[in-house]
Scaffold this motif. Structure first.
Motif, PDB file in Angstrom:
ATOM      1  N   TYR A 118      26.458  37.463  35.119  1.00  0.00           N
ATOM      2  CA  TYR A 118      27.674  36.667  35.296  1.00  0.00           C
ATOM      3  C   TYR A 118      28.384  36.457  33.957  1.00  0.00           C
ATOM      4  CZ  TYR A 118      30.582  32.621  36.495  1.00  0.00           C
ATOM      5  OH  TYR A 118      31.636  31.753  36.663  1.00  0.00           O
ATOM      6  N   LEU A 119      27.627  36.094  32.918  1.00  0.00           N
ATOM      7  CA  LEU A 119      28.222  35.900  31.592  1.00  0.00           C
ATOM      8  C   LEU A 119      28.846  37.193  31.071  1.00  0.00           C
ATOM      9  CD1 LEU A 119      25.599  33.616  29.817  1.00  0.00           C
ATOM     10  CD2 LEU A 119      27.998  33.064  30.269  1.00  0.00           C
ATOM     11  N   ARG A 120      28.124  38.307  31.215  1.00  0.00           N
ATOM     12  CA  ARG A 120      28.653  39.599  30.762  1.00  0.00           C
ATOM     13  C   ARG A 120      29.974  39.912  31.467  1.00  0.00           C
ATOM     14  NH1 ARG A 120      25.092  42.434  32.587  1.00  0.00           N
ATOM     15  NH2 ARG A 120      23.565  42.224  30.938  1.00  0.00           N
ATOM     16  N   ASN A 121      30.023  39.683  32.769  1.00  0.00           N
ATOM     17  CA  ASN A 121      31.261  39.950  33.531  1.00  0.00           C
ATOM     18  C   ASN A 121      32.384  39.009  33.111  1.00  0.00           C
ATOM     19  OD1 ASN A 121      30.128  42.074  34.942  1.00  0.00           O
ATOM     20  ND2 ASN A 121      29.487  40.791  36.664  1.00  0.00           N
ATOM     21  N   LEU A 122      32.074  37.733  32.900  1.00  0.00           N
ATOM     22  CA  LEU A 122      33.091  36.783  32.434  1.00  0.00           C
ATOM     23  C   LEU A 122      33.687  37.239  31.103  1.00  0.00           C
ATOM     24  CD1 LEU A 122      31.514  33.229  32.903  1.00  0.00           C
ATOM     25  CD2 LEU A 122      33.549  34.097  34.039  1.00  0.00           C
ATOM     26  N   LEU A 123      32.813  37.556  30.152  1.00  0.00           N
ATOM     27  CA  LEU A 123      33.264  37.947  28.821  1.00  0.00           C
ATOM     28  C   LEU A 123      34.050  39.254  28.853  1.00  0.00           C
ATOM     29  CD1 LEU A 123      30.018  37.008  26.877  1.00  0.00           C
ATOM     30  CD2 LEU A 123      32.264  35.892  26.638  1.00  0.00           C
ATOM     31  N   THR A 124      33.562  40.221  29.613  1.00  0.00           N
ATOM     32  CA  THR A 124      34.239  41.518  29.704  1.00  0.00           C
ATOM     33  C   THR A 124      35.613  41.372  30.339  1.00  0.00           C
ATOM     34  OG1 THR A 124      32.096  42.620  29.859  1.00  0.00           O
ATOM     35  CG2 THR A 124      34.011  43.873  30.586  1.00  0.00           C
ATOM     36  N   THR A 125      35.708  40.561  31.373  1.00  0.00           N
ATOM     37  CA  THR A 125      36.998  40.337  32.037  1.00  0.00           C
ATOM     38  C   THR A 125      37.960  39.605  31.105  1.00  0.00           C
ATOM     39  OG1 THR A 125      35.945  40.292  34.201  1.00  0.00           O
ATOM     40  CG2 THR A 125      38.122  39.275  34.035  1.00  0.00           C
ATOM     41  N   ALA A 126      37.466  38.596  30.408  1.00  0.00           N
ATOM     42  CA  ALA A 126      38.332  37.842  29.494  1.00  0.00           C
ATOM     43  C   ALA A 126      38.801  38.688  28.309  1.00  0.00           C
ATOM     44  CB  ALA A 126      37.598  36.604  28.985  1.00  0.00           C
ATOM     45  N   ALA A 127      38.040  39.742  27.970  1.00  0.00           N
ATOM     46  CA  ALA A 127      38.395  40.612  26.857  1.00  0.00           C
ATOM     47  C   ALA A 127      39.201  41.843  27.283  1.00  0.00           C
ATOM     48  CB  ALA A 127      37.132  41.077  26.135  1.00  0.00           C
ATOM     49  N   ALA A 128      39.434  41.987  28.573  1.00  0.00           N
ATOM     50  CA  ALA A 128      40.101  43.180  29.094  1.00  0.00           C
ATOM     51  C   ALA A 128      41.503  43.359  28.493  1.00  0.00           C
ATOM     52  CB  ALA A 128      40.194  43.114  30.609  1.00  0.00           C
ATOM     53  N   PRO A 129      41.917  44.605  28.309  1.00  0.00           N
ATOM     54  CA  PRO A 129      43.272  44.865  27.792  1.00  0.00           C
ATOM     55  C   PRO A 129      44.335  44.203  28.654  1.00  0.00           C
ATOM     56  CG  PRO A 129      41.983  46.891  27.902  1.00  0.00           C
ATOM     57  CD  PRO A 129      41.183  45.834  28.594  1.00  0.00           C
ATOM     58  N   GLY A 130      45.343  43.682  28.016  1.00  0.00           N
ATOM     59  CA  GLY A 130      46.467  43.094  28.737  1.00  0.00           C
ATOM     60  C   GLY A 130      46.244  41.668  29.196  1.00  0.00           C
ATOM     61  N   THR A 131      45.143  41.034  28.773  1.00  0.00           N
ATOM     62  CA  THR A 131      44.863  39.668  29.230  1.00  0.00           C
ATOM     63  C   THR A 131      45.050  38.630  28.149  1.00  0.00           C
ATOM     64  OG1 THR A 131      42.506  39.823  28.721  1.00  0.00           O
ATOM     65  CG2 THR A 131      43.179  40.510  30.936  1.00  0.00           C
ATOM     66  N   GLN A 132      45.709  38.985  27.053  1.00  0.00           N
ATOM     67  CA  GLN A 132      45.885  38.024  25.959  1.00  0.00           C
ATOM     68  C   GLN A 132      46.659  36.807  26.437  1.00  0.00           C
ATOM     69  OE1 GLN A 132      46.807  41.226  25.823  1.00  0.00           O
ATOM     70  NE2 GLN A 132      48.961  41.376  25.355  1.00  0.00           N
ATOM     71  N   LEU A 133      46.379  35.685  25.801  1.00  0.00           N
ATOM     72  CA  LEU A 133      47.049  34.430  26.118  1.00  0.00           C
ATOM     73  C   LEU A 133      48.502  34.466  25.653  1.00  0.00           C
ATOM     74  CD1 LEU A 133      44.233  31.964  25.053  1.00  0.00           C
ATOM     75  CD2 LEU A 133      44.844  32.619  27.372  1.00  0.00           C
ATOM     76  N   ASP A 134      49.350  33.751  26.347  1.00  0.00           N
ATOM     77  CA  ASP A 134      50.757  33.643  25.943  1.00  0.00           C
ATOM     78  C   ASP A 134      50.819  32.888  24.631  1.00  0.00           C
ATOM     79  OD1 ASP A 134      53.441  33.180  25.670  1.00  0.00           O
ATOM     80  OD2 ASP A 134      53.739  32.476  27.716  1.00  0.00           O
ATOM     81  N   PRO A 135      51.439  33.449  23.593  1.00  0.00           N
ATOM     82  CA  PRO A 135      51.455  32.813  22.276  1.00  0.00           C
ATOM     83  C   PRO A 135      52.305  31.532  22.217  1.00  0.00           C
ATOM     84  CG  PRO A 135      52.827  34.775  22.256  1.00  0.00           C
ATOM     85  CD  PRO A 135      52.146  34.729  23.600  1.00  0.00           C
ATOM     86  N   ARG A 136      53.023  31.194  23.262  1.00  0.00           N
ATOM     87  CA  ARG A 136      53.858  29.986  23.227  1.00  0.00           C
ATOM     88  C   ARG A 136      53.091  28.758  23.193  1.00  0.00           C
ATOM     89  NH1 ARG A 136      57.326  30.846  28.175  1.00  0.00           N
ATOM     90  NH2 ARG A 136      56.097  32.652  28.552  1.00  0.00           N
TER      91      ARG A 136
END
Length: 172
Positions: free
Chosen positions: A154-172
């Motif tokens: 579960y942790l590996r999947n959470l981290l991998t999903t959060a690191a996926a390309p195109g998922t960066q946080l909005d800089p605003r």
């Protein structure tokens, strides 16, 4: 193809020893046997291959090469033989992940309700990733996250999903 925000890797060769004791009373004995100074609240002391992390007012976590666990466990038990203390090999109970790269903090910010930007270089935070208890500290290239082995996938999947390309946080 877009690049991932961070590299996620699982660490397999670390040993971990949980130490529960009155840290004020037994601190010198622990430091001598562990080979590291007892850290202050929310801190980690390190010599490169070993880390000693403050987990709570009466608990430390010693992270060391797996090959050194048995000898260090015996040294700690001997040093604390006159104290009310618990020294336990928890290596098989934990899963360890490295989150490295320029946006490693951003990956963790998506999952953890803690202010990692204010965490000092030698800081350690007990928090959660989504709904899973974990501990986090910094490394030169990013962060280390320790959680229970029972939720490693579960942790590996959470981290991998959060690191996926195109998922960066909005800089605003």
């Amino acid at each position: 193809m877009a690049e991932a925000l961070a590299r996620i890797s699982q660490v397999q060769d670390w040993g971990m020893i949980q130490i529960r004791a009155d840290l004020e009373r037994a601190g010198d004995a622990i430091a001598g046997a562990a080979g590291l100074a007892v850290p202050g609240r929310g801190r980690v002391t390190s010599d490169g291959s070993r880390k000693l992390g403050w987990m709570s007012p009466d608990e430390l976590l010693l992270v060391l090469p797996l090959s050194e666990v048995a000898g260090t466990l015996a040294a700690l038990r001997d040093a604390l033989s006159t104290e009310h203390a618990l020294v336990l090999d928890v290596s098989d109970m934990r899963a360890v992940f490295r989150i490295h790269g320029a946006r490693a903090r951003q990956v963790l910010m998506k999952l953890c309700p803690t202010d990692l930007s204010s965490m000092p270089e030698d800081g350690l935070r007990r928090t959660r990733a989504a709904q899973v208890a974990c501990g986090i500290w910094r490394e030169p290239e990013g962060y280390v996250l320790i959680g229970f082995r029972s939720v490693a996938d579960y942790l590996r999947n959470l981290l991998t999903t959060a690191a996926a390309p195109g998922t960066q946080l909005d800089p605003r």
